[in-house]
Write an enzyme that holds these catalytic residues in place. Structure first.
Site, mmCIF file in Angstrom:
data_model
loop_
_atom_site.group_PDB
_atom_site.id
_atom_site.type_symbol
_atom_site.label_atom_id
_atom_site.label_comp_id
_atom_site.label_asym_id
_atom_site.label_seq_id
_atom_site.Cartn_x
_atom_site.Cartn_y
_atom_site.Cartn_z
ATOM 1 N N ASN A 40 0.802 -1.136 0.030
ATOM 2 C CA ASN A 40 -0.102 0.028 -0.118
ATOM 3 C C ASN A 40 0.934 1.186 0.043
ATOM 4 O O ASN A 40 1.660 1.469 -0.950
ATOM 5 C CB ASN A 40 -0.942 -0.192 1.127
ATOM 6 N N ASP A 41 0.646 2.048 1.054
ATOM 7 C CA ASP A 41 1.370 3.525 0.869
ATOM 8 C C ASP A 41 2.754 3.519 0.444
ATOM 9 O O ASP A 41 3.790 2.803 1.154
ATOM 10 C CB ASP A 41 1.298 4.220 2.162
ATOM 11 N N GLN A 57 4.731 0.171 2.361
ATOM 12 C CA GLN A 57 3.749 -0.694 3.100
ATOM 13 C C GLN A 57 3.894 -1.888 2.621
ATOM 14 O O GLN A 57 3.246 -2.095 1.416
ATOM 15 C CB GLN A 57 2.385 0.188 3.359
ATOM 16 N N TYR A 100 3.746 1.231 10.499
ATOM 17 C CA TYR A 100 2.840 2.167 9.540
ATOM 18 C C TYR A 100 3.738 3.128 9.136
ATOM 19 O O TYR A 100 4.904 3.378 9.274
ATOM 20 C CB TYR A 100 1.767 2.650 10.679
ATOM 21 N N SER A 101 2.852 4.069 8.170
ATOM 22 C CA SER A 101 3.572 4.879 7.128
ATOM 23 C C SER A 101 4.385 5.739 7.891
ATOM 24 O O SER A 101 3.991 6.262 9.148
ATOM 25 C CB SER A 101 2.411 5.376 6.319
ATOM 26 N N ARG A 159 -0.957 8.954 13.313
ATOM 27 C CA ARG A 159 0.087 8.148 12.628
ATOM 28 C C ARG A 159 0.584 9.089 11.146
ATOM 29 O O ARG A 159 0.251 9.972 11.046
ATOM 30 C CB ARG A 159 -0.275 6.861 12.078
ATOM 31 N N ASP A 160 1.392 8.589 10.659
ATOM 32 C CA ASP A 160 1.935 8.686 9.478
ATOM 33 C C ASP A 160 2.810 9.894 9.337
ATOM 34 O O ASP A 160 2.671 10.925 8.605
ATOM 35 C CB ASP A 160 0.717 8.806 8.267
ATOM 36 N N GLU A 218 -5.389 10.893 7.097
ATOM 37 C CA GLU A 218 -4.370 9.924 7.099
ATOM 38 C C GLU A 218 -3.116 10.678 6.156
ATOM 39 O O GLU A 218 -3.545 11.368 5.428
ATOM 40 C CB GLU A 218 -4.652 8.597 6.477
HETATM 41 C C1 FRU Z 1 -3.257 4.490 4.513
HETATM 42 C C2 FRU Z 1 -2.948 3.889 5.709
HETATM 43 C C3 FRU Z 1 -2.117 4.813 6.892
HETATM 44 C C4 FRU Z 1 -1.388 3.810 7.728
HETATM 45 C C5 FRU Z 1 -0.961 2.657 6.550
HETATM 46 C C6 FRU Z 1 -1.064 1.169 7.135
HETATM 47 O O1 FRU Z 1 -3.549 3.691 3.480
HETATM 48 O O2 FRU Z 1 -4.040 3.598 6.627
HETATM 49 O O3 FRU Z 1 -2.693 5.703 7.453
HETATM 50 O O4 FRU Z 1 -0.175 4.182 8.300
HETATM 51 O O5 FRU Z 1 -2.008 2.850 5.766
HETATM 52 O O6 FRU Z 1 -0.664 0.390 6.324
#
Ligand code: FRU
Length: 470
Positions: A40-41, A57, A100-101, A159-160, A218
């Site tokens: 993902n991210d 991710q 996480y991100s 987060r992030d 996010e």
């Molecule tokens: C966005 C998200 C972030 C998080 C990550 C987890 O897609 O939900 O907020 O850090 O993915 O994989």
């Protein structure tokens, strides 16, 4: 999974899964995708000591959103990437439910990662730690542990971290949900990346002139483009409008003036970054030559992702191409990074009425279209359709769940299109970057583009070279 069982399981998953993913006719030829499992991210996008780094991710074990690690690629040219050692695994009490991100910075010559340690509890609640890790001589990362706990007044959804330097100090934006379940972006400042001081809420739902704008924001990213500052964020829970914000979760931007002295950002309204079916969690980096580049996740966290046919081949999702950002008359412009032109070969030029246009192989294709006077429709293997009307574009695709046609829109007069096509994706750049629509689609067999209509066309096309990660 514990630390001692996760790494062997990842190794086994990659050994078994990568050959299968690479054989899949939907696996991209020149976009970044996971070796196996779920991507993902984009994370930690940076040009460090001249070399590009992109982290991601990654759940190597299967196509679910669990066991999130940071995979790591690097590249000299943004085109040819190589695998680097796995950067982060959820193996500490403070990140046990996912690394996480987050982002990467150059801390006096050390590549340093800022990420969120996600921790879930049996009652369904969670907490989050903002953490650091520094690169070691072997190319891996040593965790330094948490530097920021959950602030009071917010749920466990904080987060992030996106971290950058301004006037000799470090700044960090965080995506957050406040205790009243409103999405926010928080701003922090630090002298050394270790001790952080809150500067309050930078933007969010029911702040700065925005009305109700979602329950969780996010992946924020704040940067300057010329005289202005731009905040990118992903507001979850935005109400869909008739022709905008139609995906389960959008990527959005706001522009305005950032005042670092007071930690305030005066900004305008929320705009969608990309009007296609798949785009989320983008992140930007500043190149050594001063360009602001963006890469997004060509996916959306929603109910349909599990129905994508690549899941049966053990992998899911890809990144967008890298894009160059600018502001023109207050509008965020995105254009394919100029480096991508090196993928072009076999140039073709054609003019005439759309109905007579040649059929094109669309599994590795760049196409520039100028059209006037009439209707135009682009059909990708009966799976994805783009129609060009005087008032804008409509992109249509069948739902993987219900089989019904779904549509996405771009409103405004269209003069030019630039399409970047891969085996199961297309990125449509409108009017030299005033809009973009990014979408995945899953043709049976190699994708063919069929153009119809009575519009007068000028087509320029190139085949695009394969560019596998090594
Ligand atoms: C966005 C998200 C972030 C998080 C990550 C987890 O897609 O939900 O907020 O850090 O993915 O994989």
């Amino acid at each position: 999974m514990t630390a001692s069982t996760l790494l062997p399981a990842i190794l086994q998953a990659v050994l078994r899964g990568q050959p299968r993913a690479l054989r899949d006719p939907h696996y991209p030829r020149w976009h970044l995708a996971p070796p196996t499992g779920l991507l993902n991210d984009p994370n930690g996008f940076i040009q460090f000591q001249g070399r590009w780094h992109l982290f991601y991710q990654w759940n190597a074990l299967d196509c679910s959103h669990r066991h999130k690690c940071w995979g790591h690629w690097s590249s000299a040219d943004l085109l040819h990437w190589q695998h680097e050692p796995l950067a982060l695994m959820p193996d500490r009490p403070y990140d046990r439910d996912g690394c996480y991100s987050g982002s990467a910075v150059d801390d006096r010559g050390t590549l340093t990662l800022c990420y969120t340690g996600n921790v879930k509890f049996a009652d369904g609640s969670r907490t989050a730690w903002q953490c650091l890790a520094v690169q070691n001589a072997a190319g891996g990362f040593d965790k330094l542990g948490p530097v920021l706990a959950l602030p009071a007044g917010y749920t466990g959804h904080v987060r992030d971290p996106k971290v950058w330097q301004h006037a000799g100090r470090w700044y960090m934006v965080l995506g957050a949900q406040d205790s009243a379940r409103r999405g926010k972006v928080l701003l922090y400042v630090s002298a050394d990346l270790r001790q952080w001081q809150s500067l309050g809420e930078l933007a969010g739902s029911q702040l700065g002139g925005l009305g109700e704008a979602g329950y969780m924001w996010e992946c924020p990213d704040l940067f300057s483009l010329g005289e202005q500052s731009v905040l990118i964020c992903c507001p979850q829970g935005l109400a869909p409008e008739a022709r905008r914000f139609l995906n389960a979760h959008p990527g959005a931007w706001l522009s305005g003036e950032m005042d670092y002295a007071s930690g305030t950002f005066r900004h305008g309204p929320l705009h969608e970054i990309d009007a296609g079916f798949e785009f989320y969690a983008p992140q930007t980096a500043l190149s050594d030559d001063g360009r602001r580049l963006l890469i997004g996740w060509m996916g959306v966290p929603d109910g349909e992702e599990r129905l994508q046919p690549t899941v049966a081949q053990g992998w899911i999702h890809q990144m967008t191409c890298p894009r160059e950002l600018s502001l023109r008359d207050g509008q965020l412009m995105q254009q394919p990074a100029r480096e991508l032109q090196a993928l072009r070969y076999d140039a073709q030029h054609w003019q005439g009425v759309a109905d007579e246009a040649p059929r094109l192989a669309a599994d590795g294709l760049e196409l520039l279209i100028a059209a006037h006077g009439g209707a135009l429709s682009l059909d990708f293997s009966d799976t994805l359709r783009l129609s060009w009307q005087p008032t804008g574009l409509t992109l249509a695709r069948r739902s993987l769940a219900s089989g019904e046609w779904q549509t996405r829109y771009w409103s405004g007069e269209v003069t030019h299109l630039q399409l970047l096509c891969d085996r199961s994706s297309v990125e449509i750049f409108i009017n030299h970057g005033a809009g973009v629509m990014s979408s995945r689609y899953f043709p049976h067999g190699p994708s063919q583009l069929h153009i119809t209509g009575d519009a007068q066309l000028d087509l320029q096309s190139w085949s695009l070279r394969d560019c596998m990660v090594e």
